[in-house]
Enzyme design. Structure first.
Site, PDB file in Angstrom:
ATOM      1  CE  LYS A  67      -4.284  -1.912   2.003  1.00  0.00           C
ATOM      2  NZ  LYS A  67      -4.186  -3.339   1.857  1.00  0.00           N
ATOM      3  CE1 TYR A 192      -5.535  -3.433  -1.954  1.00  0.00           C
ATOM      4  CE2 TYR A 192      -6.855  -5.445  -2.100  1.00  0.00           C
ATOM      5  CZ  TYR A 192      -6.151  -4.522  -1.346  1.00  0.00           C
ATOM      6  OH  TYR A 192      -6.054  -4.683   0.019  1.00  0.00           O
TER       7      TYR A 192
HETATM    8  N1  GLN Z   1      -4.599  -8.672   0.228  1.00  0.00           N
HETATM    9  C1  GLN Z   1      -5.038  -8.401   1.571  1.00  0.00           C
HETATM   10  C2  GLN Z   1      -6.490  -7.969   1.555  1.00  0.00           C
HETATM   11  O1  GLN Z   1      -6.852  -7.238   0.688  1.00  0.00           O
HETATM   12  C3  GLN Z   1      -4.192  -7.344   2.190  1.00  0.00           C
HETATM   13  C4  GLN Z   1      -4.577  -7.054   3.619  1.00  0.00           C
HETATM   14  C5  GLN Z   1      -3.426  -6.847   4.544  1.00  0.00           C
HETATM   15  O2  GLN Z   1      -2.285  -7.194   4.296  1.00  0.00           O
HETATM   16  N2  GLN Z   1      -3.738  -6.350   5.711  1.00  0.00           N
HETATM   17  O3  GLN Z   1      -7.280  -8.357   2.370  1.00  0.00           O
END
Ligand code: GLN
Length: 310
Positions: A67, A192
């Site tokens: 992110k 994503y």
């Molecule tokens: N790919 C995971 C999700 O979208 C990422 C969440 C995370 O690492 N906290 O739920």
């Protein structure tokens, strides 16, 4: 500053003594297969020297640590104004995939770029008509920062996420209904999922963290993003990087950091002309943050005296 390798070794072995708590993420089936006993850490100093211990060269799923890269690329591709018109910069007291605030807050905007809703919106601001074009922009960004040409995403993890991603799809379609998320929703979601599935090592995370400490510069002295973005990242990582565990983490560790459910944590230190730290331990606490990763960082920052709040 104490001898870094000795300190890392000491802290690492102290953590191994801890009674293992936490569990590997199981809501993404492919992640449930990861060995819960893996554990590694890497620290890179300002001049590029890397100190490592345990599984620090083992690849793991980047998940939400990505992110940070999504936000960098969104700002590079679309500019601050567009991005922050759709995403706030406030901490959350809800879980990383919460949908509640999107309806309760008057502006319907995600609280920050480091929860799922915020990162999905930021993904919409990455250039590219296809999910592959978008993910390749993030992969190039990571390659440019780390100098590691092996960066790819794991197709199995991606498929596992995409086929079980109802919550993220709900977030995206809800935000589309309120006008916060625009564009081809399926392309954005697919990008994503692919981005979350990018594989990295502790060493890669340490190098990305160092570029944030060094105001956007990579190890070869090339400017990848601006010092303004780097400063913003450090602030947002401090306030939002560990989701609803960010407050306690500030007390225990005190470094701008970002976690992911793959078990990685990336931490930035401004001490010693800048240092980057990457930790990996796939067993997670109830907030989705690496249990051993936090324990390691707490001990390390205490030993080295590098908490921001020292
Ligand atoms: N790919 C995971 C999700 O979208 C990422 C969440 C995370 O690492 N906290 O739920």
């Amino acid at each position: 500053m104490k001898n870094i390798q000795n300190t890392i070794d000491k802290v690492y072995y102290e953590c191994l003594e801890l009674k293992q708590k936490g569990e590997v993420a199981s809501y993404i089936p492919e992640l449930a297969k990861v060995d819960p006993n893996l554990f590694g850490a890497a620290l890179i100093t300002s001049n590029g020297t890397i100190y490592g211990i345990g599984d620090y060269q083992k690849k793991f799923s980047m998940q939400s640590v990505s992110k940070v890269c999504i936000l960098i690329q969104a700002i590079l591709d679309s500019g601050h104004e567009k991005v922050f018109k759709k995403v706030n910069i406030e901490p959350t007291s809800s879980s990383f995939n919460s949908i509640a605030n999107l309806e309760l807050k008057e502006d319907n905007k995600p609280l920050n770029p480091f929860i799922n809703a915020g990162a999905i919106v930021c993904t919409s601001f990455i250039k590219g008509d296809t999910s592959e074009e978008k993910v390749q922009r993030i992969i190039s960004l990571i390659k440019n920062i780390t100098g590691n040409d092996d960066i790819t995403y794991d197709k199995n993890v991606y498929q596992s996420e995409a086929s079980t991603g109802s919550r993220n799809k709900s977030l995206a379609y809800y935000m589309n209904s309120t006008g916060v998320l625009e564009g081809d929703i399926e392309v954005i979601l697919d990008a994503y999922f692919k981005i979350c599935s990018i594989e990295v090592t502790c060493e890669d995370l340490a190098k990305i963290a160092l570029s944030i400490a060094h105001n956007g510069m990579n190890l070869n002295g090339f400017s990848i993003f601006s010092s303004i973005v780097a400063k913003e990242l450090r602030a947002i990582m401090c306030l939002c990087g560990m989701y609803d565990g960010s407050g306690e983490f500030a007390l225990r560790v005190g470094l701008p950091s970002k976690s992911g459910v793959g078990g990685g944590i990336m931490s930035v230190s401004l001490d010693n002309d800048g240092m980057g730290i990457g930790v990996f331990g796939p067993s997670l606490d109830s907030k989705g943050n690496s249990y051993l990763g936090i324990a390691f960082l707490e001990k390390l920052t205490t030993e080295l005296g590098i908490s921001l709040f020292e």
